[in-house]
Scaffold this motif. Structure first.
Motif, mmCIF file in Angstrom:
data_model
loop_
_atom_site.group_PDB
_atom_site.id
_atom_site.type_symbol
_atom_site.label_atom_id
_atom_site.label_comp_id
_atom_site.label_asym_id
_atom_site.label_seq_id
_atom_site.Cartn_x
_atom_site.Cartn_y
_atom_site.Cartn_z
ATOM 1 N N VAL A 11 28.607 28.366 42.306
ATOM 2 C CA VAL A 11 27.974 28.097 43.600
ATOM 3 C C VAL A 11 26.649 27.365 43.396
ATOM 4 N N LEU A 12 25.861 27.801 42.421
ATOM 5 C CA LEU A 12 24.583 27.129 42.154
ATOM 6 C C LEU A 12 24.788 25.678 41.712
ATOM 7 N N ALA A 13 25.807 25.424 40.903
ATOM 8 C CA ALA A 13 26.066 24.054 40.455
ATOM 9 C C ALA A 13 26.358 23.146 41.647
ATOM 10 N N ALA A 77 33.978 27.829 47.499
ATOM 11 C CA ALA A 77 33.569 26.653 48.273
ATOM 12 C C ALA A 77 33.051 27.070 49.643
ATOM 13 N N LEU A 78 33.727 28.029 50.274
ATOM 14 C CA LEU A 78 33.291 28.486 51.602
ATOM 15 C C LEU A 78 31.999 29.288 51.535
ATOM 16 N N ILE A 79 31.761 29.976 50.432
ATOM 17 C CA ILE A 79 30.468 30.648 50.258
ATOM 18 C C ILE A 79 29.363 29.598 50.217
ATOM 19 N N LEU A 80 29.590 28.529 49.467
ATOM 20 C CA LEU A 80 28.598 27.448 49.436
ATOM 21 C C LEU A 80 28.433 26.837 50.827
ATOM 22 N N GLY A 81 29.527 26.654 51.553
ATOM 23 C CA GLY A 81 29.441 26.141 52.918
ATOM 24 C C GLY A 81 28.643 27.062 53.822
ATOM 25 N N SER A 82 28.805 28.358 53.644
ATOM 26 C CA SER A 82 28.035 29.334 54.439
ATOM 27 C C SER A 82 26.550 29.256 54.115
ATOM 28 N N ILE A 83 26.245 29.057 52.852
ATOM 29 C CA ILE A 83 24.844 28.850 52.466
ATOM 30 C C ILE A 83 24.321 27.583 53.141
ATOM 31 N N GLY A 84 25.154 26.553 53.187
ATOM 32 C CA GLY A 84 24.776 25.315 53.878
ATOM 33 C C GLY A 84 24.509 25.536 55.352
ATOM 34 N N VAL A 85 25.328 26.355 56.001
ATOM 35 C CA VAL A 85 25.106 26.681 57.417
ATOM 36 C C VAL A 85 23.743 27.347 57.577
ATOM 37 N N LEU A 86 23.475 28.343 56.748
ATOM 38 C CA LEU A 86 22.205 29.084 56.857
ATOM 39 C C LEU A 86 21.000 28.187 56.585
ATOM 40 N N LEU A 87 21.064 27.394 55.514
ATOM 41 C CA LEU A 87 19.929 26.524 55.185
ATOM 42 C C LEU A 87 19.745 25.423 56.229
ATOM 43 N N VAL A 110 24.437 21.499 60.466
ATOM 44 C CA VAL A 110 24.960 22.866 60.541
ATOM 45 C C VAL A 110 26.464 22.805 60.786
ATOM 46 N N ALA A 111 26.857 21.963 61.726
ATOM 47 C CA ALA A 111 28.262 21.891 62.137
ATOM 48 C C ALA A 111 29.188 21.372 61.037
ATOM 49 N N ILE A 112 28.702 20.502 60.163
ATOM 50 C CA ILE A 112 29.582 19.936 59.132
ATOM 51 C C ILE A 112 29.675 20.803 57.884
ATOM 52 N N SER A 113 28.817 21.788 57.750
ATOM 53 C CA SER A 113 28.766 22.551 56.498
ATOM 54 C C SER A 113 30.086 23.233 56.140
ATOM 55 N N LEU A 114 30.655 23.985 57.053
ATOM 56 C CA LEU A 114 31.903 24.692 56.736
ATOM 57 C C LEU A 114 33.112 23.757 56.644
ATOM 58 N N PRO A 115 33.264 22.787 57.542
ATOM 59 C CA PRO A 115 34.386 21.853 57.347
ATOM 60 C C PRO A 115 34.302 21.090 56.024
ATOM 61 N N ALA A 116 33.095 20.691 55.624
ATOM 62 C CA ALA A 116 32.936 19.999 54.338
ATOM 63 C C ALA A 116 33.296 20.929 53.185
ATOM 64 N N ALA A 117 32.900 22.191 53.286
ATOM 65 C CA ALA A 117 33.227 23.164 52.239
ATOM 66 C C ALA A 117 34.732 23.360 52.149
ATOM 67 N N TRP A 118 35.378 23.490 53.291
ATOM 68 C CA TRP A 118 36.825 23.673 53.310
ATOM 69 C C TRP A 118 37.523 22.462 52.681
#
Length: 128
Positions: A11-13, A77-87, A110-118
């Motif tokens: 996730v950090l990478a 990937a979705l965990i990273l997307g969730s971090i993206g939503v929060l940040l 915010v809106a693109i974070s989870l779709p991009a992660a998926w």
């Protein structure tokens, strides 16, 4: 190395890739005069350009996370997307009154974070 540390590293990478690619591209576009320094008070076309490259880099970062994950790559990937939503939400809230650009831009990140992660996770799955 244990699985938890590998998961955190994956996730950090991806997060580090996203941060470096976003800020690096911003800096390059600012230095050549495509974007103004420090704000996005520009037309919608340039804002859409920024959203586009940030989406592409976010997908790539989530792909990297999925690729490095010791198991359950989509979950990572979705965990990273969730971090993206929060940040991204924190950034949108923190800069709401700073007139750095239109509010829709910040909230689009915010809106693109989870779709991009998926999509990053799906691209990794398609490779297998």
């Amino acid at each position: 190395m244990n699985t938890t540390l590998k998961s955190i590293g994956a996730v950090l990478a991806g997060l580090i890739f996203i941060v470096i690619s976003h800020t690096g591209t911003d800096a390059i576009l600012e230095s050549v005069g495509v974007l103004p320094k420090g704000h996005l008070n520009v037309g919608p076309a340039l804002i859409l350009l920024v959203i586009f490259y940030r989406t592409v880099f976010s997908i790539a970062g989530c792909y990297i996370t999925a690729r490095l994950a010791p198991s359950k790559p989509m979950k990572h990937a979705l965990i990273l997307g969730s971090i993206g939503v929060l940040l991204s939400a924190a950034g949108a809230i923190a800069t709401a009154n700073m007139q750095l650009g239109p509010a829709w831009y910040a909230w689009s990140l915010v809106a693109i974070s989870l779709p991009a992660a998926w999509l990053g996770g799906k691209l990794h799955q398609a490779k297998d």
